[in-house]
Structure formats: C-alpha cells, structure tokens
Write a protein that holds these residues in place. Structure first.
Motif, PDB file in Angstrom:
ATOM      1  N   ALA A  14       0.829  -1.207   0.000  1.00 52.29           N
ATOM      2  CA  ALA A  14       0.000   0.000   0.000  1.00 52.29           C
ATOM      3  C   ALA A  14       0.859   1.251   0.000  1.00 52.29           C
ATOM      4  CB  ALA A  14      -0.919  -0.012   1.214  1.00 52.29           C
ATOM      5  N   LEU A 203      -6.219   5.790  -5.554  1.00 52.71           N
ATOM      6  CA  LEU A 203      -6.737   5.095  -4.371  1.00 52.71           C
ATOM      7  C   LEU A 203      -7.548   3.876  -4.764  1.00 52.71           C
ATOM      8  CD1 LEU A 203      -7.785   8.110  -2.119  1.00 52.71           C
ATOM      9  CD2 LEU A 203      -5.942   6.468  -1.712  1.00 52.71           C
ATOM     10  N   ALA A 204      -8.361   4.070  -5.842  1.00 55.30           N
ATOM     11  CA  ALA A 204      -9.153   2.920  -6.290  1.00 55.30           C
ATOM     12  C   ALA A 204      -8.238   1.804  -6.779  1.00 55.30           C
ATOM     13  CB  ALA A 204     -10.101   3.373  -7.403  1.00 55.30           C
ATOM     14  N   THR A 206      -5.207   1.410  -5.904  1.00 53.26           N
ATOM     15  CA  THR A 206      -4.521   0.847  -4.727  1.00 53.26           C
ATOM     16  C   THR A 206      -5.398  -0.156  -4.008  1.00 53.26           C
ATOM     17  OG1 THR A 206      -3.319   2.901  -4.470  1.00 53.26           O
ATOM     18  CG2 THR A 206      -3.393   1.442  -2.567  1.00 53.26           C
ATOM     19  N   ALA A 207      -6.656   0.213  -3.875  1.00 52.99           N
ATOM     20  CA  ALA A 207      -7.578  -0.699  -3.191  1.00 52.99           C
ATOM     21  C   ALA A 207      -7.679  -2.012  -3.945  1.00 52.99           C
ATOM     22  CB  ALA A 207      -8.944  -0.035  -3.064  1.00 52.99           C
ATOM     23  N   MET A 210      -4.544  -3.815  -3.572  1.00 55.53           N
ATOM     24  CA  MET A 210      -4.436  -4.374  -2.224  1.00 55.53           C
ATOM     25  C   MET A 210      -5.250  -5.645  -2.102  1.00 55.53           C
ATOM     26  SD  MET A 210      -2.401  -2.695  -0.338  1.00 55.53           S
ATOM     27  CE  MET A 210      -2.908  -3.247   1.251  1.00 55.53           C
ATOM     28  N   LEU A 211      -6.436  -5.607  -2.711  1.00 53.99           N
ATOM     29  CA  LEU A 211      -7.264  -6.810  -2.655  1.00 53.99           C
ATOM     30  C   LEU A 211      -6.561  -7.973  -3.355  1.00 53.99           C
ATOM     31  CD1 LEU A 211     -10.829  -5.339  -3.309  1.00 53.99           C
ATOM     32  CD2 LEU A 211      -9.972  -6.394  -1.201  1.00 53.99           C
TER      33      LEU A 211
END
Lengths: 558, 133
Positions: A14, A203-204, A206-207, A210-211
């Motif tokens: 992240a 951010l999206a 990254t999310a 991250m998932l």
C-alpha cells in the motif's frame, strides 16, 4: 503492538502504491501547473499585444491626422481624440513639454520630473524612446484621471521630428493581469480537479491492488507460513509431525527444511533414547559392581583386621621364643663347659693309663716278639678281615633296608649299625687276636697267664678310656653344634621378630589402603547413583518426544 | 622316606655317606639299592664315580666298594666308590643350599646341597639327576 506479516506485506504494498501514485500525481500536477503558467503567460502576452496594437493604431492614426496641420489645428484635433472608456492621446515636444493633455492644466508645462512610484521618469523616457527609436513602448505605473492611485500602464510614443512633436497614448493593463489571474485560477481549479481525480483513481487502483495482493499474499506467503506456524505451535515434541510442502518457493523450501530437520531430530532422539537405555543399564552395572567391590573391601578389611591380630600374637610369640632361645643358649654354654671339664678328667685318666701302660712295656716287648712270630697266621687274619668287611657291607645293606623301611625299620637299623660297629670291632680285634695268638705261639708257657691278664686289663682300660674320650669329644662337638644352633635359632628368632613387626606394619598399611579403597568405592557408588539418576532424567526427557519407528521418517523429506 | 619331601625339609633325611678321592658325599638312602664289594654281583659295566664326576686321573683305591643305585627312569646302576662311611639321619635344617654362583653347574652334576659334618663338608648328590646329565 504485534504487527502480522500479512499486515507488513500489505502495508508495504500500500505504501509503495500510494507513494508511486503520489509521485505520479505530483509530477503530473507540476507539469500541468507549468503548462498553465506558460499558457497564462501566452494569454497575457496576447492581450498585451492586442493592447499594444490598439494604442499603436490610435497613435499612428493621430499622427497621420496632424502631421500636415499647424500646431493649433493639431492641438484641437488631438484634444478631441478619445477611445474606449478612458483612452486619450496627448501631444508633446522633444523637451518634455505637454502640447496637449487630458488635463489642460498640465499643457505647456515641462513634465521632465514626472515619475511613477518606481522612480521612473515617465515623460523623459518616452521622449527618449521617440528620439532614439522613432517610436516605441514604455511600461510604467500611471495615474488614472480623477483618481490618486496608480495602475500598471503601457504607452506608445511616436516621434514626428519634422514637426518637433511626439504623439503618445497609453492604456492601463491591470485588467490584463486580472484576466490572466482569472485564467490561472481557472487552470488551478482544473489542476485540482485533475489531481483529485488522479488521486481517486490511484486510491481505487490501490484498493484493487491491495485486494489482489492480499489474495496472493494470503495464498502463497502468509497462508503457508501461518499453516507452518500453526503446526509448529502445536508441535509439542511430536516428531511424527509432517509439514505440508506448498510449492517450490522459499516457503516450500522452509517446509522441506523443517521436515528434514524434524526427521533428523527424530533420528537423533531415537539414538539418544537407545543410548539413554544403555547408559541407564551401564550405570546400574557400575553401581552393582561398586557395591560388590565395597562388600569385598569390607570383607577384606575384616580379614586384614584378623591378620593384624594374628600377626600381633605371632610377634608376641616371637618375643617369647627369643627369650627361651636365649635361655637355651645359656644352658648349652654351661653344658659345653661341663663337658669340657669331663673331657679334661678323662684325659687325666688316660695319662694314668698311659703310665700303667709304660709298666707293661716289657710285657709288650714280649708280645711284639710273639707277634713277629705270628706272621704265619696272617692269612687267617685276612680271612677274618674279609669276613668282617663283608659283615660290614651286610650291615650297610641292612641299614639301607632299615632306612627304606622308615619308622618300622628303625630298630633294625640300630641292630644293623651295631653289627657294623661289631664288624669294625672284629677288624680291630683281629690285630689283638693276632697278638694274642703270637704270644700263645711264642711264649706258650712263660707269659701266657700274666700277659693274657695284663693285656686283657690294659685292653679293657684302654678301650674304656678311649671310648670315654671319644664320647666326651663327641659330646663336646655336639654341644658346640647345639650351642651354635641355639645361637642361630636365637638370631633367627630375633630376625623373625623384626620381620613380624615389618609384616605387621605392612598389614596395617594394607588395612589403611583397604579403608581408603572402601571410601573410594562409597564415593564411586554415590557418583554411580547420580549417573543413574541423570540417566533416568535423560530418559524421561527423551520420552517427552514422540518418535516414529526407524525408516518411517525417510519418506517425509522426499 | 620320600626324597622330594626331604628336599622340602619336612622330615629327617637318612643319608648314606661315602667318600671318593678324599671328597665326602651323601646320598639319600631312597636312591641306594645295595652295597657290595668290588666285583660282587655287579649289573653290567659299573661306573667309576671319580671318572664320571670329571675329577681327572685314574681311581687309586685298592679296595673300592660297589653301590647299586636307582638311576633316572628307575634303572639300576652300579657305581664304584672308594669307601662307605656311615648311614645317618640328617635334619633338613642341617642341609645348606649351594652358593648361587655354583648351584647351576653343580646341579648338572647332580649335587643339590651341602651337609656340614665335623671336620668336613659332605656334598649331597642326586643319582637321578647325575645319571640324567
């Protein structure tokens, strides 16, 4: 606070993604701002160029209108020229004197000292531009008519050297800055929106990343590691544990290594268990051997004590024997003295007999004479001697037989000895018999009776004396031997006494050694007990491990 | 009486004393079978003790005595000596061992001990050893 590996990995991802997005956004924003600044500058330049073209057009138009007119005509026309809200044109000469101006009060005055807030001599510099370049622009801060504040302004001056005039007009350009500022604000707004959009997208992304990362990290890294950790946390010395090998990456290698390590540990613990059993048995054997040794040492100590007591008694007996031996020596010395005295008495008796014998010399002479004559019967004497010798041999053989018969033949042996002595006597007597026969033969009538009696008496006395002397001499020899033997016995007894003392001392040293040996055996027994206890502890420790039979562990690592 | 027992000094030892060439000897009566004059009932060729002991010279005794002894292996053997002297019992304590310097050599000649007698020393001889060597 405990931070799990998953959190660390995902946090790192992240942070990396966010940092990358931030950098990209920052670079992009800076680029946009830089392009916006360039665009604003171009916009400003465009507006300014338009303004310049505008005032230049007005000034050139005014110059065209008045160039062929007289001054007063020209002044009227210039005074009436207006454009825009506040645009005007003025006319001056090359000496900085206004010929016309929007404020009529300033006409005819020298404007050389007119300066703006920055200290620039406005009129003088415009005159200089017209004089030097023919025409040109000048930026400065000028008064707005009817107002006290000054605003940025640009003026254009065009010289008319043939007339000696200069036509000038100017426009305020602060509205250009406002327009540019508005444009820049608009651009910043666009940039902010762009950055916000990019950050949102980042951010999206990254999310989503991250998932995805969480899924892959959980599946290929933390999941296997957590399984290994969970198994190892419930390991509980169970050496039959097998860790599943997932993949051939580092985690798989770790699982393989742990399986190999557990297999090796299983093998080692199995060997330790075997060795512990052997150690326990050996410790027991050592303890048993030391117990036997201790028991033997105790028995030996008891035996040594008995030997010591016996040797002490023996030593005491040796002292008594030495005392008695000394008594025997003294007694033997007295006996020797008595025997020598008796021998002396017998010697005296022999002297007396010799004296008697002297008196018998005459008779002996006669006997010698008779003996000379008895040679004829020598052969008879030889026969007698032979018989005596044979008797002697027989007596020897009889004595041999008696000796070989042992105790039973002792009496017979005495008889044999007596026979031998008799044979000896016979041999000795043959000479006497020969003499007697000679006397009988040579002095048949004269000397038979007297010589026979005298000879007989002399012979008997001589024999008795000789026998007594021999006996006494023999006794003296025997007593001397007895005395020597008694002295030797006494000396030997003293030596024996000393030897007994040394033996006693040696036995006491042995006793001390046995006691030390017993103490050592006791200490060894304690050590053996501690060793056995240690073996038990080791055995109990080994039993905490659950091991699998030999060979079963080999399949785990394959 | 057993000669070996006597050697160990357990019992008195009956000894036949004899002389050869002026040297006095003793032998356990266990080893002596009989004594006789020279030429009387001798078994085979008799041995001159003086020659066999290696003294040198020829025996000069005019009237030697013949002693029948037990040789090694129980064999009967006649030995010629100068004269028989006596038979007497000897206490084991009287028997002295030979000096170590000569013991080994003397033992090959059959001599195993010495008995001090008044005015002389008698060498104890073992005819079994003597004949074996």
């Amino acid at each position: 606070m405990k931070i799990t590996l998953r959190r660390k990995v995902l946090g790192l991802i992240a942070v990396s993604v966010l940092l990358t997005a931030f950098v990209i956004t920052l670079v992009s924003a800076l680029s946009i701002v830089r392009r916006a600044d360039e665009k604003a500058a171009a916009y400003k330049e465009t507006l300014l160029s338009e303004r310049k073209a505008q005032i230049k057009g007005y000034v050139e138009m005014a110059a065209k209108l008045v160039e062929n007119l007289p001054l007063e005509e020209a002044k009227k026309i210039v005074r009436g020229m207006r454009y825009g809200d506040k645009g005007y044109i003025w006319l001056q000469d090359y000496h900085n004197v206004f010929l016309t101006y929007v404020d009529p009060a300033e006409e005819g005055k020298d404007q050389t000292d007119r300066v703006d807030p920055t200290g620039r001599h406005i009129i003088d510099e415009l005159t200089k531009v017209a004089r030097d370049q023919g025409e040109g622009f000048l930026n400065y801060y000028g008064y707005v008519p009817g107002q006290q504040d000054r605003r940025p302004k640009i003026s254009f001056a065009k010289g008319m050297p043939r007339n000696g005039w200069i036509v000038i007009s100017g426009l305020y350009i602060d509205d250009i800055d406002r327009a540019v500022a508005e444009e820049q604000a608009r651009i910043r707004h666009d940039v902010s929106i762009t950055i916000a959009v990019q950050l949102g997208v980042a951010l999206a992304a990254t999310a989503l990343l991250m998932l995805g990362s969480a899924f892959f990290v959980n599946r290929y890294i933390t999941g296997p590691l957590e399984r290994i950790t969970r198994i190892m946390m419930h390991f509980n010395n169970d050496l039959t544990t097998t860790i599943p090998v997932a993949g051939s990456d580092e985690v798989g290698d770790l699982a393989k290594w742990l399986n190999e390590h557990i297999a090796g540990l299983n093998k080692s613990i199995r060997m330790v268990a075997g060795a512990t059993g052997g150690l326990h048995n050996h410790a027991g054997a050592i303890s048993s051997a030391i117990s036997q040794q201790s028991s033997f040492a105790a028995q030996l100590s008891s035996s040594v004590a008995e030997m010591t007591s016996t040797m002490e008694e023996l030593s005491a007996s040796a002292v008594q024997i030495a005392q008695h031996s000394q008594g025997v020596v003294e007694r033997a010395d007295r006996t020797l003295a008595d025997t020598r005295s008796g021998a002396a008495e017998v010697e005296a008796l022999t002297v007396k007999i010799s004296s008697i014998n002297s008196g018998m010399q005459a008779n002996l002479a006669e006997i010698v004479e008779l003996g000379r004559r008895s040679k004829e019967i020598t052969k008879i004497m030889e026969i007698i001697n032979n018989i005596a010798n044979q008797t002697k041999l027989i007596a020897f053989n009889a004595a041999l037989e008696a000796a070989s018969a042992g105790e039973a033949g002792k009496r017979f042996g005495v008889v044999a000895v007596e026979i031998r002595r008799l044979a000896d006597s016979v041999v000795e007597s043959t000479a006497e018999i020969e003499g007697k026969i000679t006397e009988i033969l040579d002095a048949v009538n004269r000397l038979v009776m007297s010589s026979e009696k005298t000879s007989l008496m002399m012979q008997q006395s001589q024999e008795s004396a000789s026998h007594t002397v021999a006996m006494l001499n023999s006794m003296v020899d025997g007593v001397e031997e007895s005395t020597d033997s008694a002295r030797q016995i006494s000396l030997s007894t003293k030596q024996q006494q000393i030897a007994s003392g040394q033996v006693l001392l040696a036995i006491r040293e042995i006793d001390q050694g046995v006691r030390q040996s017993t103490d050592s055996a006791r200490e060894s027994s304690v050590v053996a007990g501690e060793l056995a206890e240690l073996a038990d502890k080791l055995k109990s420790l080994v039993t905490t491990f659950k091991i699998e039979p030999d060979g079963a562990a080999a399949g785990r690592t394959g | 009486m057993n000669g070996e027992a006597a050697k160990r000094g357990i019992f008195p030892l009956p000894v036949l004393f004899f002389s050869v060439g002026g040297v006095h000897y003793g032998v356990s009566t266990d080893q002596v079978l009989s004594a006789a004059a020279r030429g009387a009932s001798e078994d085979g060729e008799p041995l001159w003790f003086q020659r066999e002991m290696g003294y040198g010279g020829e025996p000069a005794c005019p009237r030697p005595a013949a002693v029948a002894v037990k040789a090694a292996g129980g064999k009967r053997l006649t030995v010629l000596i100068d004269s028989l002297e006596e038979i007497a019992e000897v206490a084991p304590g009287e028997i002295r061992p030979l000096p170590p310097l000569v013991a080994r050599h003397a033992r090959r000649k059959g001599v195993w001990g010495v008995i001090p007698r008044p005015g002389r020393m008698c060498l104890l001889i073992d005819f079994a050893l003597w004949t074996k060597s």
